[in-house]
Design a protein around this motif. Sequence first.
Motif, PDB file in Angstrom:
ATOM      1  N   THR A  35       0.868  -1.181   0.000  1.00 17.53           N
ATOM      2  CA  THR A  35       0.000   0.000   0.000  1.00 17.53           C
ATOM      3  C   THR A  35       0.901   1.226   0.000  1.00 17.53           C
ATOM      4  O   THR A  35       1.862   1.320   0.774  1.00 17.53           O
ATOM      5  N   ARG A  36       0.613   2.117  -0.881  1.00 18.31           N
ATOM      6  CA  ARG A  36       1.382   3.356  -0.947  1.00 18.31           C
ATOM      7  C   ARG A  36       0.546   4.420  -1.647  1.00 18.31           C
ATOM      8  O   ARG A  36      -0.403   4.115  -2.370  1.00 18.31           O
ATOM      9  N   LYS A  37       0.930   5.588  -1.406  1.00 18.28           N
ATOM     10  CA  LYS A  37       0.251   6.713  -2.020  1.00 18.28           C
ATOM     11  C   LYS A  37       0.901   7.023  -3.348  1.00 18.28           C
ATOM     12  O   LYS A  37       2.140   7.084  -3.441  1.00 18.28           O
ATOM     13  N   ILE A  38       0.124   7.167  -4.381  1.00 16.90           N
ATOM     14  CA  ILE A  38       0.645   7.471  -5.700  1.00 16.90           C
ATOM     15  C   ILE A  38       0.295   8.916  -6.017  1.00 16.90           C
ATOM     16  O   ILE A  38      -0.873   9.321  -5.959  1.00 16.90           O
ATOM     17  N   GLU A  39       1.334   9.691  -6.291  1.00 15.70           N
ATOM     18  CA  GLU A  39       1.147  11.096  -6.615  1.00 15.70           C
ATOM     19  C   GLU A  39       0.543  11.234  -8.012  1.00 15.70           C
ATOM     20  O   GLU A  39       0.938  10.545  -8.943  1.00 15.70           O
ATOM     21  N   VAL A  40      -0.408  12.081  -8.120  1.00 14.13           N
ATOM     22  CA  VAL A  40      -1.027  12.376  -9.418  1.00 14.13           C
ATOM     23  C   VAL A  40      -0.301  13.574  -9.986  1.00 14.13           C
ATOM     24  O   VAL A  40      -0.226  14.635  -9.354  1.00 14.13           O
ATOM     25  N   ALA A  41       0.220  13.453 -11.196  1.00  9.29           N
ATOM     26  CA  ALA A  41       0.987  14.544 -11.797  1.00  9.29           C
ATOM     27  C   ALA A  41       0.127  15.425 -12.644  1.00  9.29           C
ATOM     28  O   ALA A  41      -0.862  15.108 -13.177  1.00  9.29           O
TER      29      ALA A  41
END
Length: 144
Positions: free
Chosen positions: A138-144
Amino acid sequence: MIMLFPVLNTNNWLSNDFDDFFDTSFMPRINATAPAINVIENDKNYEVQLAAPGMSKDDFKVSLTDDGNLSIKMERKSDDKKEDKKSHYLRREFSYSKYEQNLALPDDVDKEHITAKIDNGILHIDLPRMVKEEKKVTRKIEVA
């Protein structure tokens, strides 16, 4: 209903000279039989069962080869010597059995935990499967 019966071939159309040609020191007659093998698969392991009546654990060598294959070797020699001062042998029976087989193992076998035992005339080789650990990431994915 169709019934199948084994065919007994009693027609000896080849002469004994033909048999004698192949039964020489150059090409000896081989009377060898291989023991019956069962391979059982379930979710946790594979099990190899090899018929070994009258055999003991000292008659077997089970190992892994350099290629990662399972090597099963069986060798048994018996010499029934019953010495009696009042008699002598007119005939003496010697027995010698030798068997060797290599089995390619599936990739999911845990080769560090293979075990073998003899029970009621059957060699049981337990090939446990490796436990597949699923990692939850589980990890946070940055939205570019």
